[in-house]
Structure formats: C-alpha cells, structure tokens
Write a protein that holds these residues in place. Sequence first.
Motif, PDB file in Angstrom:
ATOM      1  N   ASP A   1      -0.400 -13.863 -20.339  1.00 56.58           N
ATOM      2  CA  ASP A   1       1.190 -13.763 -19.707  1.00 56.58           C
ATOM      3  C   ASP A   1       1.911 -14.951 -19.314  1.00 56.58           C
ATOM      4  OD1 ASP A   1      -0.504 -14.418 -17.666  1.00 56.58           O
ATOM      5  OD2 ASP A   1       0.153 -12.754 -16.638  1.00 56.58           O
ATOM      6  N   ASP A   2       1.193 -16.076 -19.681  1.00 55.39           N
ATOM      7  CA  ASP A   2       1.768 -17.510 -19.343  1.00 55.39           C
ATOM      8  C   ASP A   2       3.085 -17.792 -19.826  1.00 55.39           C
ATOM      9  OD1 ASP A   2       2.528 -19.986 -18.939  1.00 55.39           O
ATOM     10  OD2 ASP A   2       0.675 -21.179 -19.556  1.00 55.39           O
ATOM     11  N   GLU A   3       4.096 -17.648 -19.071  1.00 48.93           N
ATOM     12  CA  GLU A   3       5.439 -17.637 -19.569  1.00 48.93           C
ATOM     13  C   GLU A   3       5.664 -19.210 -20.325  1.00 48.93           C
ATOM     14  OE1 GLU A   3       9.928 -16.782 -17.688  1.00 48.93           O
ATOM     15  OE2 GLU A   3       8.348 -15.429 -17.084  1.00 48.93           O
ATOM     16  N   ALA A   4       5.214 -20.042 -19.790  1.00 46.31           N
ATOM     17  CA  ALA A   4       5.514 -21.415 -20.183  1.00 46.31           C
ATOM     18  C   ALA A   4       5.017 -21.536 -21.498  1.00 46.31           C
ATOM     19  CB  ALA A   4       4.961 -22.407 -19.239  1.00 46.31           C
ATOM     20  N   LEU A   5       3.794 -20.936 -21.997  1.00 41.49           N
ATOM     21  CA  LEU A   5       3.226 -21.108 -23.114  1.00 41.49           C
ATOM     22  C   LEU A   5       4.202 -20.483 -24.153  1.00 41.49           C
ATOM     23  CD1 LEU A   5      -0.320 -20.407 -24.326  1.00 41.49           C
ATOM     24  CD2 LEU A   5       1.318 -18.757 -25.063  1.00 41.49           C
TER      25      LEU A   5
END
Length: 1045
Positions: A288-292
């Motif tokens: 859930d890493d939004e940056a990724l």
Amino acid sequence: MADAVISATIQVALETALSLASDRIGMLVGFKKDVASMTQSLGFINARLADAEEKQQNQDRVVQEWLKRLEEVAYDAQNVLDELHYESLRHQVESRNRHKLKVCCFFSFSNINLAFRWRMASKVRDVKLKLKEINQQARDFGLDSKSVVPAALPAAPAVGGTRGRQTDSVVAPMVGRADDELNILEMLLSSSEKVVSVLPIIGMGGLGKTTLAKSIYNNHQIDEQFKKKLWVCVSKKVPIEELFKLILGQLKKDKKDEVGDRQNIVQEIGKELGKLRYLLVLDDVWDDDEALWHDFFTTLKGLNPTNGSWCLVTTRLGPVAHSVSRVLMMENEPYALKGLPDDHCWSIVKEKVVGREEEPDELKAIKDRVIKRCDGLPLAASVIGGLLSLKRKEEWQSILENRLLSLSAGGDHVRQILQLSFDNLPSPYIKKCFAYWSIFPKDTEMEGDMLIELWMAEGFLQADVNRQMMMEEIGMNYLRILLQSSLLEEIIDESETSTSYKMHDLVHDLAESMSKSTKVINNGDTYTVDNDNQIRYLTIDSFGGAEDREKLLESLSASLHTLFVFGDLSDDMLMKLKNLYVLFLCTETSEELPVSIGKLIHLRYVNLSKSSISIFPDSLCKLYNLQTLTLSVSQVKDLPKGMCDLISLRHLHLNNSDKEFQMPPEMGRLTCLQTLEFFNVGREKGRRIGELGSLKNLKGKLEIRNLELVKDKEGAEEAKLSEKANLFRLVLEWAPDREGDDYNDEDVLDGLRPHPNLEELVIENFMGDQFPRWLMDLPTTTTLSESATTLSKLARLKFKWCHRCKELLPLQNFTSLKKLLIDKCDGLTNLLGDMLHSCTSLQKLQVIGCDNLISFPLDLQQTPCLLELVLFGCPKLKTSMTPKGFGFLTSLRLLVIGPFSDDGDDHENSSIYNEFDWSGLISSSSSSSSSALRELQLIGLPHMESLPHQIQYLTTLTSLSLRDFGGIKALPDWFENFAALEVLYLIRFKELRHLPSEDAMRSLTKLNRLTVWNCPLLKERCTPESSGPDSQWSKVSHIQDLRIR
C-alpha cells in the motif's frame, strides 16, 4: 500450539523405516537380531501414535515433547536403516559388475568392510536403545496401543522452476458472479480521458477475486477494446523494478528472466506497448506504499500516451485499494466483492459431491446447515464439497454434526474449514504431501511429474505390493484426492500435453502453519537457527553471500533432509549434508558438480536443471538410491560412463539435441527406468538400440536417433517397442544427408512397430520407398500379432524429410487422429483423395514444402472436424488437384494456401487460383458467424499482378496475410468489405505503391495492426515525411500497431 502434521510425519518416517528393515538388510551378519528388535519397537510405537495425537490436540505438553523426541529418533532410524539399504544396493551392483548374481550370500563376513560393520552395529544399537526408552515413556504416559486400520483411498476424478503465489489468466469455472462481471466490464469499456485508469477489486480471501478477474480478462469484449492484455501476479511486496520485470516477462516470454537496470526494462516495455490500448491485471497485491504506486503509474503514463488503458487490481487490503485509486485520482470507489448467494454456494457444493447427478436424500438433509457454514465464500463451498465427496453418504451427517457445526463462531472461518478438510484426508502420507507444498513460495506452479518425483524421494509414496501399483501411480492418486478436496488447483496448458498444480494462498497459509520443520528464506530475509525446532526442509533464494549461506547450512547439516538452494555450494559444504534425500541446486558460476556428491548416499532426487553445471564426476554413479536425475538442457556435454550403476534410477530428465552425444554404455541395466527422453544409437556394444529392450517400464516420450546405425529388422526388434505400453510419444529419426544409395530404412522401421497405446508418432529422414504395413494399412485388430497391430489411439502423426517416399497409402482405422503433418517429403508426387477417409476426428492438416507434389484432390467431406488446413510451399501442386468440399468444413478457422503451379500461360492475373474451391469456402464462412473462417494466409508468385477477387467475400476474416504478389501496384478498394479485420500483413509486394483508398482503409474500424515488410515502394510512401498525391501516410497513421520494415 499442537503440531497438526507431526503425527503424520512420524507415522510416515516410522513406516518408511519399517519398510527398509527388510529381510535382505536383516541378513547382514551381526545385524539381524538388532534390526529385528528395532523393527519390533517401531511397530509398538506406531500403534501408540493415534492415542498420542489425540492427547497432543488437547494441549498435553508432555505428550507433545514425547512426539517431538520420537520424530527425531524416527528420522535417525530411517537414516540408519537406509544406510544399510544403501550397502545392500552397493553389493548388488558390485556383484552384478562381477557377473556374480548369488544374492543370497552377498552379506557374508568376507565381503563386508569390518570398519563399516562396527560403525553400523553401534548406530543400530544406539537407535534401538532410544526406541526402547521412548517405548517405555509411552507406557509411563499411559498411551494406549491402538490398531490402526489404513483408510481406503476414495476414488477421485482423473486429472489431467518456481517463483513466489503465481496465478494465471486461464479462465476457470465461475459461479454467481455474472452481475459483478457486467458491472466491472461496463466501467472498463466506458470511454476514458485518462491515459491509465485503475479499478481495485477488494474482498476477503476465498471470495473469488482472482476467478472473477480471470473471467473478465478472457471476455471477448475485452479483446475488442484492448489490443494488449497482461496478467501479472504480484503476491507479495516487491520492488518497483521487479514489478516492471514481471510486466516485461508477460509481454516478451523470452525476457521473463531479464537482468538489467530499470531504464532498459522500461524501454523494452514501451516498445512492446507502442500506442496500443492495454489492460493490465495486477493480481493479489499487498503493497500500500502510495509513493511506489505514484512512481509506477507515472512511468506507465509516460510510456504510452494513448488514452483508455486500464489497470485491474485485486487485493484483500483496503489501504492497497485506496492507495492505487488516490494516485490516479479515480472517481469510482474500489469494487467491493460481496459473498455469494446461498443457492450459488450450494451449486458449488453439489457439483463437487455428485456432479450433475440428482441430489441424494442424505445430501438434501444437510443442505441448509452446509450453506450456513459456507458463509457466502466460494472457496469454503468448494472445500466442504470436496470433503463430503471423499466420505460415504452414511458419514455426511456425522461430519456435519461433529465437525462442521462445532466450528467456533467468528475467527477465521475459512481457515477452520480448510483445517477440517486436512484433518479428514484419508492417509498420513497424503497429509505429508499436502504440507510439503510449504517448501515452495506462494503461487508456485508445479508440474505434476516433478511433484510426484519429489514426494517419492521424500518417502511419502510407498509402493503398494498387493495392488501392484507403482509409486508414481500412487502419487497420481494422491494428487487426485488433493484436487477433489480443493486443496490443490489444476492448470492444463493450451496444448493439453502437460498439467501443473498450484495452491490457493489461503491453503498455502495452512500448509505453512503446520510445517514447523520447513523454512523458506528469500532474498533479504534474515534467519537465526532455533535449535529447538529442527529444520528438515529448506529453500534458500539468494540468502546473503556464499559465506553466510554455508554458515547457515553447516548449522543445519545434521537435520537437513531436503535442500533447494540458489547459489554455488563448495565440495566441503556438500559433504557435510550427509542426510540429504533431495537436492535442487541452481548454481550461478560452477561448471563442475562437486566430487563429494557421491558421499550423499541417501539422495533420491537431484535437480540441476537450472544450473551452469556441465561436468559430472564419476562419483555421481555411486548414488545407488537415486531415483530422479534432472539435468540442464543446454549445459550437459557428457555423462559418466558408470551411469548404468544407478540401480534405482527411475527418471532421467535430459534432452540433448546433439546427434553426436554419446549415451553412457549399458543403459539397459537401468531396469527401473521410466523416463528417458532420448536415445542416440551408437555403433559399439553397450550403446546399440538393443539397450532399450530391457527398459520395460519406459513411459511418456522417447526420441530414438541415428537409426541408420541399426543393421536390420531383427536389430530394430531388440528395442521391443511393441511391448512398451506406457509410451505416448515416439520420434524415430535417421541422420540427414547420408552418403550412398543402399538404405535399409524400410526393414528397420518395420522392426520398430510401437504399442497400440501410442498417441503421437514422428518419423524423420526416413529413406525408404514406402512405409511398413503396420503404419499404412492397418487391419482392425487389437492383437499384437507378428504382422499387424492397430494404432487406434494415435492422435498426432508427422512425416518429415522422407524424401524417397513416393506415395502415402490411405490411413486405415485412424479414427483418433487429430493432427497430420507432411513436411518436406520431396519424393511425394500424389496424395490420394481418400487417404484420410477414416480420419473423421482430424483437426489439423499440414502439407508443407513438398517440392514435387502435383496432386492432392482430398475430399474434405471426409474430415468434417478440420480446424486448420495448410498447403504451403508445394510449387508444382495444381489448383485443380487441391482439396475440394470446403462447404462441409463448418469449423475451419485457419487456411494457408499457395503458391500453386504456374503453367506459364497467364502471368497477368490470378488465374492459377481460379480452380480453387472458393465457392465452398465462401459458403461455409457465410453460413454463420460462429463457423466462419478467421485467418487466411495466401502466397502468390513474384509476377502476379492481382489478387484472387474471391477473397473479398470472406468478410469474417480477422487476420489476412498476403505474400509474394510481386506484380501488384495497388490494392483494390473492396478491402473495405473486411469489416472484422484486425491484423493485415503485406509481405514482398515489390511493385506495390498504393493501398486501398483512404475511405476504404478508414472503414476498417477494427484494424489495429498493419505489418508491411519488404515492400520498398510502399515503405517510402508510408512515412510522416512523405507528401504529395502518392503519399499513403494518411491511410495508415491512425493504426495503433504500425510496423513498416
């Protein structure tokens, strides 16, 4: 927590030890009494296991510790007895090599090393004392001796390198999700101003998210909307570079293991996507890493500026769904998948239990309570149905009341049902087979044969002497039971020639939880050895450096039973792993297999298929217990000469295409061998074709090469192919370009008559004038007489480079034949019109490169099931003598024809095609859209100035390839009739200057790919820089996939 599988582990280990404690080992002087005593103790302890398992389930810590201690001693007993078994095999080999077959006396004092005797006597007595102590403890704990009656294995339906959870895009049966599919399709097919849009499907495990995504992915409307489709299973948190690598692997299969920096990988993806609108499915996402995700989607948008592409994401986690949606500022909420209605859950249960038969009263009686336990979850319904299917009707009520209804409320409902299904597996061996899957990362797809060979090496498949079933057959039965229980899923490849299996990730979680002796270490993991928990099964994937890896292995060397390692192992390290039964070694740099491999006397399974190893020591031939040896296709140049000493070898997986490769001598002594993919006939004794004669158990596929070295029919008969009932594919190959003119090929082929069970036969470089009677003129008989047999099961038949064969007689009784290929048989001048009159099941017919073929007036009414017909590269074939009766081919999808004979009397038009059966082809294609021709490949001649005008009426074509019409200068406007056309190839049109009019080209609204190759005049007019009235750019600039070379 009680160890759910420890009882099964111990029982399997004990029974394996009991099996090893055979009379032959007991005959070893000085050991018979001790081995008999050990056997008796093993039997007593085995009888107390059932009571011990009940008590440990009630959290009896003392019993749990007793079981743990028993597990260690059971493995010790197995290793000691196996060492004695190895010694018996060693003496058997040495006796055979000395041509002394007096088995009854090979254990005398005179031929047993004294040091070995003392060492083994000490080990046997040590194990015996430990077993005596454990037996006494069992009495002290009050464990009762219970007679264990093995459960009868139920009948089950027939069934058809590794990475972390692998799903696939193969469509699976789906129940109760039609509305969900329509809702999602509506969103995906709607117009979008975004370059990439995303739709997450969210729901708990077992709801069927992947099954729904598969059905959408394979929907024909999706195929029309998106010109590229990609299915990527993520299954764990992965770096963004790895994610792009997975995508590239889907676009270009040869790049699936691409190593390189992100820039190169992304550029390759961009080249493949071009300007095409695509659908990307990311299945089972956990990150859930939004940056990724911002980085990922920004890159995708930069690669392809075309609006309207979509990304479908399946996940169990709300934060994942919201992260990917926020990154692309989607207005739609994530699609929340709900539970199935009761009636759909029941249909899944019913299908599992009784199929399409009527529900028995016993099933109706428990319907409502079963539905309640399904709780709307397809996986739960499938597992409960599988559980009931493995039980008798009389047991259903008991299972429901005593187990299903007693499941605790709340908690992990699916997990409890899965545990119940595991508990009710009918054998401890099957339970071990199930738990063994934990050694593979989630989503791994395993070939059935490899899985069974591993189970066999682990001792999970004990040969059933009474039922005369081989271990491999028992393994297949276990697979069927696990499939029926819905603990495994089946994947059949498109060619239907191989079957793989995988495990749902929730089921994998269960297998992991009950396998405390298994450890999987992936890249980046750290691991500290816990001496209280002995590791017997270990997978290491890029763990640290070589030093860290060897330090870890040394700490586990005493207990390690199975090792999958990706990286090199030193000779010293390998020697320390003395108790290994299974070794999967993927080396990175080593070219030589360490000499110490010969010291690992317990090894049953060695897999070097993904290694760089090409040099094998002679010590490999000391592995007398070895059952399976799998070697790299590309690396192996030679095998040790002593391979015939591998007395237990059942499967040799190696397919070296080098005709000069020499087989190890005396392969015929490997009488247990079942898998041998090829045999290169040699000149000298020990390498001749007769070595195959004693290999009675060969199965699967076999390629026999260098048949020119076989002297005559009698020599060929020494292979005894007619007795090999389990071979399904046979390739018979002579050397090409032989000198001289005196060939004995007809005699030799006559002696190579296969068994009637054969399904595929390939004959290459045969230089006889005609084929033997057993092939071309088969009587209707099921006997194996000296003169005749029947190949009624033959489905695929191929003749290649049989240059001296002048005719093929009618194929009699080939009612199962589905594919016939005649390739580069230059001696053929005529093929009879009725040669296929019995081949009513034929689906694919290919006649290719037969330079002297003049006539093939096949009556197509005799082959009504034909899907593909290829008549290509036969320049003397007259159009008037080509197949007729296309009107009867309601299933024809692919047609490849030309060029046909040019008699030289008309160079200005397409008259050479005039006598082709266009009317029949047009009538069958226009009868209904479902029976219409989809793909046409037409090959002309360099001087031809026009296309056959009849093709304009084949309006259902989706793919059209035109080649070698060298005199055509402009394509006609009737191309606008091809309303369904998606792909157009124009190849070697030397004079072509003009495409159809712009209106005609623009009317081809489904055309998404145009390939123009070796059309020099057209190429220079199809560029953005071209101008003036001759420019063709405006006619093609709108096409998404434009390839002009």
